[in-house]
Design a protein around this motif. Structure first.
Motif, mmCIF file in Angstrom:
data_model
loop_
_atom_site.group_PDB
_atom_site.id
_atom_site.type_symbol
_atom_site.label_atom_id
_atom_site.label_comp_id
_atom_site.label_asym_id
_atom_site.label_seq_id
_atom_site.Cartn_x
_atom_site.Cartn_y
_atom_site.Cartn_z
ATOM 1 N N THR A 22 0.767 -1.342 -0.015
ATOM 2 C CA THR A 22 0.064 -0.016 0.098
ATOM 3 C C THR A 22 0.857 1.382 -0.063
ATOM 4 N N GLY A 23 2.086 1.037 0.129
ATOM 5 C CA GLY A 23 3.177 2.319 0.534
ATOM 6 C C GLY A 23 3.124 2.843 1.643
ATOM 7 N N CYS A 24 2.802 2.281 2.718
ATOM 8 C CA CYS A 24 2.385 2.717 4.037
ATOM 9 C C CYS A 24 3.885 3.027 4.708
ATOM 10 N N GLN A 25 4.826 2.671 3.922
ATOM 11 C CA GLN A 25 6.306 3.076 4.461
ATOM 12 C C GLN A 25 6.824 2.441 6.022
ATOM 13 N N LYS A 26 5.972 1.500 6.448
ATOM 14 C CA LYS A 26 6.203 1.104 7.791
ATOM 15 C C LYS A 26 7.605 0.190 7.478
ATOM 16 N N CYS A 27 7.703 -0.709 6.412
ATOM 17 C CA CYS A 27 9.120 -1.227 6.349
ATOM 18 C C CYS A 27 10.303 -0.184 6.251
ATOM 19 N N PRO A 46 -7.885 1.763 -9.443
ATOM 20 C CA PRO A 46 -8.436 1.460 -10.788
ATOM 21 C C PRO A 46 -9.772 0.398 -10.119
ATOM 22 N N HIS A 47 -9.789 -0.061 -8.751
ATOM 23 C CA HIS A 47 -10.761 -0.952 -8.144
ATOM 24 C C HIS A 47 -11.985 -0.086 -7.633
ATOM 25 N N THR A 48 -11.669 1.069 -6.988
ATOM 26 C CA THR A 48 -12.737 2.036 -6.455
ATOM 27 C C THR A 48 -12.767 3.388 -7.135
ATOM 28 N N GLU A 49 -11.981 3.674 -7.935
ATOM 29 C CA GLU A 49 -11.755 5.017 -8.455
ATOM 30 C C GLU A 49 -11.883 6.315 -7.747
ATOM 31 N N LYS A 50 -11.167 5.838 -6.376
ATOM 32 C CA LYS A 50 -11.008 6.881 -5.421
ATOM 33 C C LYS A 50 -9.462 7.050 -5.403
ATOM 34 N N ILE A 72 9.812 -6.953 7.180
ATOM 35 C CA ILE A 72 8.881 -8.012 6.854
ATOM 36 C C ILE A 72 7.897 -8.317 8.044
ATOM 37 N N GLU A 73 8.456 -8.079 9.097
ATOM 38 C CA GLU A 73 7.673 -7.916 10.439
ATOM 39 C C GLU A 73 6.863 -6.762 10.492
ATOM 40 N N ALA A 74 7.423 -5.581 10.085
ATOM 41 C CA ALA A 74 6.535 -4.590 10.070
ATOM 42 C C ALA A 74 5.234 -4.422 9.168
ATOM 43 N N CYS A 75 5.593 -5.213 8.086
ATOM 44 C CA CYS A 75 4.471 -4.866 6.998
ATOM 45 C C CYS A 75 3.238 -5.387 7.410
ATOM 46 N N PRO A 76 2.140 -4.572 7.423
ATOM 47 C CA PRO A 76 0.894 -4.954 8.039
ATOM 48 C C PRO A 76 0.085 -5.821 6.827
ATOM 49 N N THR A 77 0.613 -5.709 5.617
ATOM 50 C CA THR A 77 -0.238 -6.422 4.713
ATOM 51 C C THR A 77 0.522 -7.584 4.070
ATOM 52 N N ASP A 78 1.493 -8.211 4.576
ATOM 53 C CA ASP A 78 2.469 -8.975 4.135
ATOM 54 C C ASP A 78 2.838 -9.126 2.406
ATOM 55 N N ALA A 79 3.221 -8.029 2.357
ATOM 56 C CA ALA A 79 3.316 -7.653 0.777
ATOM 57 C C ALA A 79 4.807 -7.686 0.547
ATOM 58 N N ILE A 80 5.809 -8.207 1.583
ATOM 59 C CA ILE A 80 7.067 -8.490 1.191
ATOM 60 C C ILE A 80 7.703 -9.638 1.995
ATOM 61 N N VAL A 81 8.431 -10.560 1.690
ATOM 62 C CA VAL A 81 8.467 -12.066 2.045
ATOM 63 C C VAL A 81 10.084 -12.216 1.800
ATOM 64 N N GLY A 104 4.323 -1.672 -14.086
ATOM 65 C CA GLY A 104 2.830 -1.508 -14.422
ATOM 66 C C GLY A 104 1.941 -2.643 -13.423
ATOM 67 N N SER A 105 2.504 -3.070 -12.232
ATOM 68 C CA SER A 105 1.744 -3.843 -11.334
ATOM 69 C C SER A 105 1.079 -2.703 -10.418
ATOM 70 N N ILE A 106 -0.061 -3.196 -9.695
ATOM 71 C CA ILE A 106 -0.793 -2.499 -9.024
ATOM 72 C C ILE A 106 -1.179 -3.173 -7.856
ATOM 73 N N LEU A 107 -1.961 -2.432 -6.781
ATOM 74 C CA LEU A 107 -2.165 -2.890 -5.631
ATOM 75 C C LEU A 107 -3.522 -3.769 -5.675
ATOM 76 N N LYS A 108 -3.387 -4.816 -5.062
ATOM 77 C CA LYS A 108 -4.747 -5.891 -5.286
ATOM 78 C C LYS A 108 -5.911 -5.488 -4.478
ATOM 79 N N ALA A 109 -6.859 -5.771 -4.956
ATOM 80 C CA ALA A 109 -8.151 -5.047 -4.356
ATOM 81 C C ALA A 109 -8.534 -5.423 -2.920
ATOM 82 N N GLY A 110 -8.842 -4.683 -2.216
ATOM 83 C CA GLY A 110 -9.309 -4.925 -1.013
ATOM 84 C C GLY A 110 -8.212 -4.918 -0.159
ATOM 85 N N VAL A 111 -6.812 -4.668 -0.264
ATOM 86 C CA VAL A 111 -5.808 -5.076 0.723
ATOM 87 C C VAL A 111 -5.691 -3.453 1.411
#
Ligand code: SF4
Ligand code: SF4
Length: 113
Positions: A22-27, A46-50, A72-81, A104-111
């Motif tokens: 999500t780009g939260c920067q916690k890592c 692109p999922h919510t158009e917000k 990796i421990e700090a990431c709240p969405t398990d985006a990095i492993v 070209g990648s995007i954030l998965k819907a609902g994360v």
């Protein structure tokens, strides 16, 4: 390699080229030696158009990484492993600076973080 082996930090993408960052920067904040830099922007989801924060580049300096795992421990969405690779030798040190989000990648819907 065994599951707990710490080869390098990677960001998994699914078959639709979607990741969980999500780009939260916690890592970035958690990393004790500045091995992670998040370049972010705001754009239309692109999922919510917000309007939403999104990563432009998730930069990882493997040459500086001590494999402590705090990012990796700090990431709240398990985006990095951890990846299990171990052949990280290169002739040019600049190759050890990596952009973890694929072009070209995007954030998965609902994360959400
Ligand atoms: S494993 Fe540790 S040193 Fe490496 S990027 Fe993550 S927090 Fe930084
Ligand atoms: S990898 Fe995780 S902690 Fe780092 S910016 Fe992305 S969502 Fe936040």
């Amino acid at each position: 390699m065994f599951d707990r082996f710490r080869g390098e930090v990677v960001m998994p993408h699914d078959e639709n080229n979607e990741h969980r960052c999500t780009g939260c920067q916690k890592c970035e904040i958690a990393c004790p030696n500045g091995s992670i830099e998040i370049v972010w922007d705001r754009g239309i989801d692109p999922h919510t158009e917000k309007k939403k924060k999104k990563i432009d580049k998730h930069i990882y300096h493997l040459s500086m990484c001590t494999m402590c795992g705090l990012c990796i421990e700090a990431c709240p969405t398990d985006a990095i492993v951890w990846a299990q690779n171990f052949e990280n030798s290169v002739y040019d040190r600049s190759q050890l600076t990596k952009v973890l989000n694929k072009p070209g990648s995007i954030l998965k819907a609902g994360v959400e973080d």
